[in-house]
Design an enzyme around this catalytic site. Structure first.
Site: not given
Lengths: 312, 312
Positions: A20-21, A141, A15-18, A137, A40
């Site tokens: 937080l990412g 967990r 998710g690096a383009t998001g 979420k 992706r």
């Protein structure tokens, strides 16, 4: 072995383009971690995502093509790294299931930081009314625990880009200067942390053995305020008192009921935070968690007051 | 009555915080149209969307709270405007159905510009393999026709932010400098138009009686090239010849089949455009459509060569 002597783990961010990412990737690179991103292929067709990736790539990010739906790509990627951090939109939380199975299969991942962030889903009083936001979420967990995957969870509470820009007034674009709505009695405290600060705390936790299988809570001093306190800070900045209107718990619940999903989500989060106190009702240590500020007392971060200064 | 004498229609934009939508709002305001945006309340909780709305609001945009799922809000909003332009993500095309019913009910909307843009869905040879991308847009056309809603459709082909930044090389972030893949024989032409230019053409069409119930196609000179031509332009800019690798139609179809959705979408669009020629195989006038450049010959726009200059 002191923290300084440790070899920096190889981190893969999903998710690096998001939102937080990309802060996570930047923080990991700044801390000299060998940093990878699972991307992706379709992301490369988008000029904005491509620009983000190009900038991160220039800073040293290694891009691995793959996707959460493609187990072969996951297994191959996981063999190249030590730690996995997931930063997906909340709706996609369950998309981590195949990844968790792949982490189990590979067996060499030292730590998984799941796509959680936000408030603690197991502590929220609004799970049943959150349209799956918290239950998904929590479900992740349980899967992590069942598979005995080594993990750290970061409970950062609200991002600063959410709600605070209007002083928690859904429907306003900037903080009010005449009249303000207070939800409940206005004395229950919530927490706002800037995304880039959340990323810095997260990266510090990666190679910290104290955080193994723990929840790290972020409640930085200067970032934990009630609505009444937020209003007071804002009033002092603009040199003007606001007229307060109060919305009771019952009125807020009615508003949540009459507003269609997803437009009612901000009111649900306000109910959770400023009425039920979900971000602050429990003591961190008593709950078995760790306080991010106690762990990393020297990390610089942006306070709410500093953030509000930019809106005056 | 000349165009200059006309009263500017009141325009409502749906999707004004989006990629094309904010350009539409800007273009409408610049052309002195009273401009409105239908905004779902939850958009205000997001600092980025709020900032976009605040900027547009400063420029004169009037924000109407409502949503495509709430008929009462639609009816109320529609009574305040003359023209509706929809700019939604392609996946949400069918979300326009209630809006179309509301337009029918109100009866006073002079023109509806649906959320289409892109290539003409009725002309695409890849409808059946597009996972609904084109069939949803075609379905909306049929609903508009069945309800006899006055419309104009803008067929703008590719946005410049899609694929062109890599010279149509999925997986690359910037244009290649050594080797390039050509799909098919490389002689079939596609069209790329910058989003802000698409917006300017669209706003020009709003009060133009010639465009009533017509499809306006954008194929600006300087924006219509084959892959071989794109490569030649790029080579002349970098002063270097690229090694060409060819991917046949069969190989591309195999790639589409073996790549999971949605990562195969870029290849589907490439197949449609550069193998089947879906953006250029038909003559505009013969098809009953209008050429945007013939309608508005004096509109300035960014050419592909100018765009590629920014990537050298």
């Amino acid at each position: 072995m002191s923290a300084e002597d440790m070899v920096k783990s190889r981190i893969m961010i999903i998710g690096a383009t998001g939102n937080l990412g990309h802060h996570l990737a930047t923080a990991a690179l700044r801390s000299s971690h060998p940093t990878f991103a699972l991307v992706r292929p379709s992301s490369f067709s988008d000029a904005v995502k491509s620009r983000t990736l190009a900038t991160l790539s220039d800073a040293g990010l290694v891009i691995i093509k793959g996707s959460l739906e493609d187990e072969a790509s996951l297994l191959e990627a996981l063999r190249r790294v030590d730690v996995v951090i997931c930063a997906l939109p909340a709706k996609q939380a369950l998309d981590q299931k195949l990844l968790i199975q792949a982490i189990k299969k590979v067996g060499s991942i030292k730590k998984f930081i799941p796509s959680e962030f936000g408030s603690d889903p197991d502590k929220a009083h609004v799970s049943s009314m959150s349209y799956g936001f918290y239950t998904r979420k929590s479900e992740i967990r349980r899967v992590i625990e069942a598979e005995a995957i080594p993990y750290t969870i970061i409970s950062c509470n609200f991002y600063m880009s959410y709600l605070l820009h209007s002083l928690v007034q859904p429907g306003l674009m900037v903080p009010p200067r005449d009249e303000v709505t207070v939800f409940g009695n206005g004395n229950i405290r919530g927490v706002f942390v800037k995304e880039s600060d959340v990323a810095a705390f997260t990266i510090n936790a990666v190679d910290d053995p104290r955080t193994l299988n723990k929840v790290v809570y972020l409640r930085p001093p200067g970032n934990v305020y009630s609505m009444n306190e937020l209003i007071e800070i804002w009033e002092s900045k603009i040199g003007n008192k606001l007229k307060k209107k109060y919305k009771s718990e019952e009125e807020l619940l009615a508003k949540i009921k009459e507003t269609p999903y997803p437009d009612n989500m901000p009111f649900i989060f306000i109910y959770s935070t400023f009425i039920k106190g979900d971000q602050t009702y429990f003591e961190i240590e008593e709950s078995g968690g760790l306080d991010g500020l106690t762990l990393y007392p020297n990390l610089a971060y942006t306070t709410i007051s500093e953030y509000l200064d930019t809106l005056v």
